[in-house]
Design a protein around this motif. Structure first.
Motif, short mmCIF file in Angstrom:
data_model
loop_
_atom_site.label_atom_id
_atom_site.label_comp_id
_atom_site.label_asym_id
_atom_site.label_seq_id
_atom_site.Cartn_x
_atom_site.Cartn_y
_atom_site.Cartn_z
N ARG A 128 0.83 -1.21 0.00
CA ARG A 128 0.00 0.00 0.00
C ARG A 128 0.87 1.26 0.00
NH1 ARG A 128 -4.07 -0.03 4.76
NH2 ARG A 128 -4.67 -1.95 3.65
N GLN A 129 1.93 1.26 0.80
CA GLN A 129 2.84 2.40 0.84
C GLN A 129 3.54 2.59 -0.50
OE1 GLN A 129 5.45 1.58 4.13
NE2 GLN A 129 3.97 2.26 5.67
N LYS A 130 3.93 1.48 -1.11
CA LYS A 130 4.58 1.55 -2.42
C LYS A 130 3.65 2.15 -3.46
CE LYS A 130 6.76 -1.33 -5.97
NZ LYS A 130 7.09 -2.72 -6.38
N GLU A 131 2.39 1.70 -3.45
CA GLU A 131 1.41 2.23 -4.40
C GLU A 131 1.15 3.72 -4.17
OE1 GLU A 131 -1.97 -0.25 -3.91
OE2 GLU A 131 -1.12 -1.95 -5.03
N GLU A 132 1.10 4.13 -2.88
CA GLU A 132 0.88 5.54 -2.56
C GLU A 132 2.06 6.39 -3.01
OE1 GLU A 132 0.12 5.67 1.60
OE2 GLU A 132 -1.96 4.96 1.41
N LYS A 133 3.29 5.87 -2.83
CA LYS A 133 4.48 6.60 -3.27
C LYS A 133 4.51 6.72 -4.78
CE LYS A 133 7.49 5.43 0.63
NZ LYS A 133 8.70 4.69 1.06
N LYS A 135 1.92 6.65 -6.79
CA LYS A 135 0.87 7.59 -7.21
C LYS A 135 1.31 9.03 -6.98
CE LYS A 135 -4.03 8.67 -6.55
NZ LYS A 135 -3.81 10.12 -6.40
N LEU A 136 1.94 9.28 -5.80
CA LEU A 136 2.42 10.63 -5.51
C LEU A 136 3.48 11.05 -6.51
CD1 LEU A 136 2.48 13.09 -3.64
CD2 LEU A 136 4.16 11.88 -2.23
N ASP A 139 1.79 11.79 -9.84
CA ASP A 139 1.09 13.07 -9.82
C ASP A 139 2.07 14.24 -9.90
OD1 ASP A 139 -1.29 11.74 -9.65
OD2 ASP A 139 -1.49 11.97 -7.48
#
Length: 331
Positions: A128-133, A135-136, A139
């Motif tokens: 989840r952290q990897k996906e959030e990073k 995505k950030l 963006d």
């Protein structure tokens, strides 16, 4: 930090309650052996404390400080020690080999189960952290690329007006007004993730009309649209760099007679965007590389990673761009 600590605390309280409930349910058939329900409850609580003590020592001390640092031998020895601590908590003061063996086997099983749950949860959190990073990062990169498109387009447009002003063309004021309309659309579209394909193609058409006035009669420009564009959306300013590239490295770089043909064909929500521009007889190939073209390639890979194909062919007399792009229909 506070949220993470709270979640960890709630998870471990929940795990304690769950293990206690399972122990009480598992031993319910033997409740007649106990004088009171209170003594039966204490028996289940003793088992739960032994199990959770080993699990907590393993999760909060042994894994982060030994296992994760690859001190596997020391980790194994300390884990065995933690299991014997759990055994001692349960069978004290009645030490015997049968009790030690049974309790040790039970704690090994529960510790293994707890480790499996621990690593599964950690794997989910890390993913989840990897996906959030990612995505950030995506963006941030898209914002950076979009911000680069604006000055790049403005720079090319101002070059066109400058060329007309040097020719003392009577169309210069009209071209300035056209540019202001183009810039207004660009500024408005930059605030959005997607715009209507119809509006984007109209923007390209107006830009080509502006360039046609500047290039006068030495360049033939053709633009065609075929298919239903209603409802289709596209990332803003995604196609214009290809058009700019065709003008900059075609008609703008020579005084020879030249041509630019742009076509947009829409079939079943797929855009087939094609550009062909003639090449000057003498041209340095290294000059064909531009910031706008590299940016649009990167944006395509970020925004449409599995729904686009791009072919750029540098032929002997012409330069060809073929882009196919699957778009979403909001109708």
């Amino acid at each position: 930090m506070k949220k993470s600590l709270r979640n960890t605390l709630l998870i471990n309280i929940g795990a304690f309650v769950l293990v206690l409930s399972l122990e009480l349910l598992g031993g319910w058939m033997l409740i007649d052996r106990y004088d009171t329900f209170y003594s039966f409850y204490l028996w289940g609580l003793g088992f739960t404390i032994s199990i959770m003590t080993v699990i907590w020592i393993n999760h909060f001390i042994l894994i982060p400080y030994f296992f994760d640092k690859k001190k596997y031998l020391l980790y194994g020895l300390l884990l065995i020690g933690a299991i014997f601590l759990g055994v001692s908590l349960k069978i004290y003061p009645e030490f015997n080999w049968i009790g030690i063996t049974k309790m040790s086997s039970f704690l090994i099983y529960t510790t293994g189960t707890g480790m499996a749950a621990f690593f599964l949860r950690r794997s989910v959190l890390m993913q989840r952290q990897k996906e959030e990073k990612e995505k950030l990062q995506k963006d941030m990169e898209l914002t950076y690329l979009k911000e680069q498109v604006n000055p790049h387009f403005l720079f090319n447009s101002l070059n066109s007006i400058y060329a007309l002003s040097r020719q003392q063309s009577t169309e210069t004021p009209e071209v300035v007004m056209q540019l202001s309309e183009l810039m207004r659309y660009q500024l408005e579209s930059a605030k959005k993730d997607t715009v209507l394909l119809k509006e984007e193609l109209e923007f390209i058409e107006n830009y080509l009309l502006l360039e046609e006035k500047r290039l006068s009669k030495r360049c033939t420009i053709e633009f065609s649209i075929d298919g239903d564009v209603l409802g289709l959306k596209i990332a803003p300013m995604l196609l214009i760099p290809f058009v700019e590239n065709a003008i900059k490295h075609g008609a703008q770089s020579t005084n020879e007679q030249s041509m630019i043909a742009v076509s947009a064909v829409i079939k079943t929500n797929t855009l087939y965007f094609q550009i062909t521009n003639s090449k000057p007889h003498m041209q340095d190939a290294s000059k064909r590389k531009g910031l706008g073209l590299e940016n649009v390639k990167r944006r395509l890979n970020l925004l449409y990673p599995n729904s686009h194909t791009l072919e750029i062919r540098d032929a002997e007399k012409a330069y060809h761009v073929n882009l196919s792009l699957q778009l979403k229909n909001d109708q």
